[in-house]
Design an enzyme around this catalytic site. Structure first.
Site, PDB file in Angstrom:
ATOM      1  N   TYR A   1       0.839  -1.205   0.000  1.00  0.00           N
ATOM      2  CA  TYR A   1       0.000   0.000   0.000  1.00  0.00           C
ATOM      3  C   TYR A   1       0.871   1.252   0.000  1.00  0.00           C
ATOM      4  O   TYR A   1       1.571   1.544   0.975  1.00  0.00           O
ATOM      5  CB  TYR A   1      -0.950   0.023   1.199  1.00  0.00           C
ATOM      6  CG  TYR A   1      -1.925  -1.138   1.272  1.00  0.00           C
ATOM      7  CD1 TYR A   1      -2.221  -1.911   0.150  1.00  0.00           C
ATOM      8  CD2 TYR A   1      -2.560  -1.473   2.468  1.00  0.00           C
ATOM      9  CE1 TYR A   1      -3.108  -2.982   0.217  1.00  0.00           C
ATOM     10  CE2 TYR A   1      -3.451  -2.542   2.542  1.00  0.00           C
ATOM     11  CZ  TYR A   1      -3.710  -3.283   1.415  1.00  0.00           C
ATOM     12  OH  TYR A   1      -4.585  -4.346   1.485  1.00  0.00           O
TER      13      TYR A   1
ATOM     14  N   SER B   1     -12.682  -4.940   1.780  1.00  0.00           N
ATOM     15  CA  SER B   1     -13.628  -4.123   0.994  1.00  0.00           C
ATOM     16  C   SER B   1     -15.077  -4.437   1.376  1.00  0.00           C
ATOM     17  O   SER B   1     -15.913  -4.696   0.495  1.00  0.00           O
ATOM     18  CB  SER B   1     -13.398  -4.334  -0.508  1.00  0.00           C
ATOM     19  OG  SER B   1     -12.067  -4.028  -0.861  1.00  0.00           O
TER      20      SER B   1
ATOM     21  N   LEU C   1     -17.484  -2.682   2.251  1.00  0.00           N
ATOM     22  CA  LEU C   1     -18.505  -1.741   1.774  1.00  0.00           C
ATOM     23  C   LEU C   1     -18.527  -1.718   0.249  1.00  0.00           C
ATOM     24  O   LEU C   1     -19.014  -0.759  -0.359  1.00  0.00           O
ATOM     25  CB  LEU C   1     -18.215  -0.339   2.337  1.00  0.00           C
ATOM     26  CG  LEU C   1     -18.122  -0.280   3.869  1.00  0.00           C
ATOM     27  CD1 LEU C   1     -17.620   1.078   4.341  1.00  0.00           C
ATOM     28  CD2 LEU C   1     -19.474  -0.602   4.498  1.00  0.00           C
TER      29      LEU C   1
ATOM     30  N   ARG D   1     -16.008  -1.310  -1.651  1.00  0.00           N
ATOM     31  CA  ARG D   1     -15.141  -0.164  -1.987  1.00  0.00           C
ATOM     32  C   ARG D   1     -15.935   1.145  -1.971  1.00  0.00           C
ATOM     33  O   ARG D   1     -15.710   2.032  -2.791  1.00  0.00           O
ATOM     34  CB  ARG D   1     -14.426  -0.388  -3.325  1.00  0.00           C
ATOM     35  CG  ARG D   1     -13.590  -1.666  -3.328  1.00  0.00           C
ATOM     36  CD  ARG D   1     -12.821  -1.855  -4.607  1.00  0.00           C
ATOM     37  NE  ARG D   1     -12.193  -3.179  -4.678  1.00  0.00           N
ATOM     38  CZ  ARG D   1     -10.964  -3.471  -4.270  1.00  0.00           C
ATOM     39  NH1 ARG D   1     -10.206  -2.539  -3.764  1.00  0.00           N
ATOM     40  NH2 ARG D   1     -10.475  -4.694  -4.370  1.00  0.00           N
ATOM     41  N   GLY D   2     -16.869   1.240  -1.060  1.00  0.00           N
ATOM     42  CA  GLY D   2     -17.639   2.473  -0.874  1.00  0.00           C
ATOM     43  C   GLY D   2     -19.020   2.432  -1.502  1.00  0.00           C
ATOM     44  O   GLY D   2     -19.901   3.212  -1.147  1.00  0.00           O
TER      45      GLY D   2
HETATM   46  N1  LIG Z   1      -6.287  -8.480   0.918  1.00  0.00           N
HETATM   47  C1  LIG Z   1      -6.549  -7.764  -0.135  1.00  0.00           C
HETATM   48  O1  LIG Z   1      -6.217  -8.116  -1.256  1.00  0.00           O
HETATM   49  C2  LIG Z   1      -7.266  -6.433   0.033  1.00  0.00           C
HETATM   50  C3  LIG Z   1      -7.860  -5.793  -1.066  1.00  0.00           C
HETATM   51  C4  LIG Z   1      -8.537  -4.587  -0.843  1.00  0.00           C
HETATM   52  C5  LIG Z   1      -8.611  -4.062   0.430  1.00  0.00           C
HETATM   53  N2  LIG Z   1      -8.012  -4.704   1.482  1.00  0.00           N
HETATM   54  C6  LIG Z   1      -8.094  -4.173   2.866  1.00  0.00           C
HETATM   55  O2  LIG Z   1      -9.479  -3.948   3.179  1.00  0.00           O
HETATM   56  C7  LIG Z   1      -9.637  -2.619   3.648  1.00  0.00           C
HETATM   57  C8  LIG Z   1     -11.002  -2.084   3.288  1.00  0.00           C
HETATM   58  O3  LIG Z   1     -11.265  -2.209   1.910  1.00  0.00           O
HETATM   59  P1  LIG Z   1     -11.481  -0.977   0.906  1.00  0.00           P
HETATM   60  O4  LIG Z   1     -10.908   0.261   1.494  1.00  0.00           O
HETATM   61  O5  LIG Z   1     -11.005  -1.466  -0.414  1.00  0.00           O
HETATM   62  O6  LIG Z   1     -13.054  -0.886   0.734  1.00  0.00           O
HETATM   63  P2  LIG Z   1     -14.297  -0.580   1.697  1.00  0.00           P
HETATM   64  O7  LIG Z   1     -13.904  -0.641   3.118  1.00  0.00           O
HETATM   65  O8  LIG Z   1     -15.372  -1.450   1.202  1.00  0.00           O
HETATM   66  O9  LIG Z   1     -14.668   0.909   1.256  1.00  0.00           O
HETATM   67  C9  LIG Z   1     -13.786   1.989   1.410  1.00  0.00           C
HETATM   68  C10 LIG Z   1     -14.411   3.188   0.737  1.00  0.00           C
HETATM   69  O10 LIG Z   1     -15.646   3.486   1.399  1.00  0.00           O
HETATM   70  C11 LIG Z   1     -15.607   4.798   1.929  1.00  0.00           C
HETATM   71  N3  LIG Z   1     -16.278   4.727   3.243  1.00  0.00           N
HETATM   72  C12 LIG Z   1     -15.857   4.066   4.351  1.00  0.00           C
HETATM   73  N4  LIG Z   1     -16.753   4.188   5.352  1.00  0.00           N
HETATM   74  C13 LIG Z   1     -17.759   4.956   4.870  1.00  0.00           C
HETATM   75  C14 LIG Z   1     -18.969   5.461   5.425  1.00  0.00           C
HETATM   76  N5  LIG Z   1     -19.324   5.161   6.669  1.00  0.00           N
HETATM   77  N6  LIG Z   1     -19.762   6.238   4.644  1.00  0.00           N
HETATM   78  C15 LIG Z   1     -19.416   6.548   3.381  1.00  0.00           C
HETATM   79  N7  LIG Z   1     -18.276   6.084   2.790  1.00  0.00           N
HETATM   80  C16 LIG Z   1     -17.461   5.311   3.526  1.00  0.00           C
HETATM   81  C17 LIG Z   1     -14.157   5.185   2.014  1.00  0.00           C
HETATM   82  O11 LIG Z   1     -14.045   6.576   1.883  1.00  0.00           O
HETATM   83  P3  LIG Z   1     -12.701   7.394   2.226  1.00  0.00           P
HETATM   84  O12 LIG Z   1     -11.652   6.882   1.287  1.00  0.00           O
HETATM   85  O13 LIG Z   1     -13.120   8.806   1.966  1.00  0.00           O
HETATM   86  O14 LIG Z   1     -12.370   7.155   3.623  1.00  0.00           O
HETATM   87  C18 LIG Z   1     -13.550   4.434   0.832  1.00  0.00           C
HETATM   88  O15 LIG Z   1     -13.736   5.168  -0.358  1.00  0.00           O
HETATM   89  C19 LIG Z   1      -8.462  -1.853   3.007  1.00  0.00           C
HETATM   90  O16 LIG Z   1      -8.173  -0.657   3.709  1.00  0.00           O
HETATM   91  C20 LIG Z   1      -7.345  -2.859   3.075  1.00  0.00           C
HETATM   92  O17 LIG Z   1      -6.734  -2.822   4.338  1.00  0.00           O
HETATM   93  C21 LIG Z   1      -7.349  -5.873   1.287  1.00  0.00           C
END
Ligand SMILES: NC(=O)c1ccc[n+]([C@@H]2O[C@H](COP(=O)([O-])OP(=O)(O)OC[C@H]3O[C@@H](n4cnc5c(N)ncnc54)[C@H](OP(=O)(O)O)[C@@H]3O)[C@@H](O)[C@H]2O)c1
Length: 320
Positions: free
Chosen positions: A55, A195, A197, A199-200
């Site tokens: 990251y 992810s 949510l 990804r939002g």
């Molecule tokens: N193992 C893997 O291959 C892999 C792949 C992807 C992700 N991950 C991990 O999973 C974590 C979470 O996944 P993700 O970030 O991809 O997706 P997510 O948690 O599904 O969604 C994140 C997105 O949602 C927004 N968001 C979060 N809470 C919100 C709320 N209460 N209201 C409105 N919008 C909201 C965030 O906005 P902001 O950006 O403005 O905060 C961001 O754009 C990552 O940080 C990472 O650590 C791992």
């Protein structure tokens, strides 16, 4: 906050904090607000933090270390190895023991800690046997550099093979594979949906047509124009349901995941305090059997969501 157990003894907050978007993938970083968000996570009792060496090419681990080192005993830190930036700008993957040994030292240095609580292989490398990879990871446990081992996006077969070499404490995957959940339950593995949510998308606040060109979601099928109508209808209906239940859409999505089993700990990602606060509220949303059926009915009504990954990402799907 409420807590769930990893490996029967480590207290993890029922939702963790995905730190990726603070330095990688989704829009412009804001380190000041990210650091404030990390401190706020501590205030809220969110102790399970997720990062990876990939990251921001190390920047995310370095950012997190700023709060981690002074609060070491309050945080259960998870990081991952395997993905790496090639000199030509493409992304490669290396799960070999030789690479892992250098990667873990670099992560320890960037995080500025003596031990990583949970160390994941970010994917299963088709060129390395699962036994060799996990065997090398187990040596890190013996050396005291790592406490628990995890896998990400591994198949049921790889999980079983890995678990036979050394106990696997967590599997981090997108929540989609029906056979994986019962297996995790059976083997005592915590399932960490990434992810969570979408990804939002499920928050009903993501406007895909406004994403900047360098946003990672621009390259994924689910966020393309052709799926926009289906996904807008889905997220509007989902938000309507959330309003009827008296919670936010993000809280409903997370509460639904938590209701799937007590070995599930989602890691919603955010770089902002207001969103973190919203997400933390999910632990107080209690869903009845009828609520769960309502959610599944809405999801089933709008199936044309688009694939989660494109061809390039699917290259790393575990085929074992
Ligand atoms: N193992 C893997 O291959 C892999 C792949 C992807 C992700 N991950 C991990 O999973 C974590 C979470 O996944 P993700 O970030 O991809 O997706 P997510 O948690 O599904 O969604 C994140 C997105 O949602 C927004 N968001 C979060 N809470 C919100 C709320 N209460 N209201 C409105 N919008 C909201 C965030 O906005 P902001 O950006 O403005 O905060 C961001 O754009 C990552 O940080 C990472 O650590 C791992």
């Amino acid at each position: 906050m409420k807590y769930r157990l990893l490996s029967g003894k480590e207290k993890l907050s029922s939702i963790g904090l995905g730190c990726m978007s603070m330095s990688h993938g989704y829009g412009v970083p804001n380190d000041e607000e990210s650091i404030a968000t990390l401190h706020y996570a501590l205030d809220l009792g969110i102790n399970f933090w997720d990062t990876a060496d990939f990251y921001g090419n190390g920047k995310n681990e370095a950012l997190v270390s700023g709060v981690l080192t002074t609060n070491r005993n309050k945080i259960f830190i998870a990081t991952k190895f395997g993905f790496k930036q090639n000199p030509d700008g493409t992304v490669g993957f290396d799960g070999s023991p030789a690479y892992m040994k250098t990667a873990v030292e670099a992560s320890l240095k960037r995080l500025k800690v003596e031990v990583i609580d949970l160390y994941y292989a970010h994917r299963i490398d088709p060129n390395v046997t699962v036994e060799d990879m996990v065997g090398a990871m187990a040596e890190l446990v013996q050396q005291g550099k790592v406490r628990y081992l995890g896998l990400s996006e591994a198949s049921a077969n790889s999980i079983k093979r890995a678990h036979a070499v050394h106990p696997i404490s967590a599997l981090q995957s997108e929540y989609s594979v029906p056979e994986i959940l019962p297996l995790c339950k059976e083997l005592g593995i915590t399932f960490v949906p990434f992810s969570p949510l979408a990804r939002g998308l499920m928050t009903n606040t993501l406007n895909v047509s406004e994403l900047p060109d360098n946003d990672f979601r621009k390259a994924l099928p689910r966020y393309q124009q052709q799926y926009q109508e289906n996904n807008q209808n889905l997220t509007r209906a989902f938000a309507q349901l959330a309003a009827e239940k008296g919670c936010s859409p993000a809280q409903l999505a997370l509460a639904w995941l938590l209701a799937q089993g007590d070995n599930i700990v989602p890691i919603p990602g955010t770089k902002k305090r207001d969103k973190l606060k919203d997400n933390a509220g999910c632990v107080d949303v209690n869903l009845s059997e009828e609520d769960l059926r309502d959610i599944e009915r809405v999801i089933a009504q709008y199936p044309n969501t688009g694939d989660r990954y494109n061809e390039a990402n699917l290259k790393w799907v575990d085929k074992n």
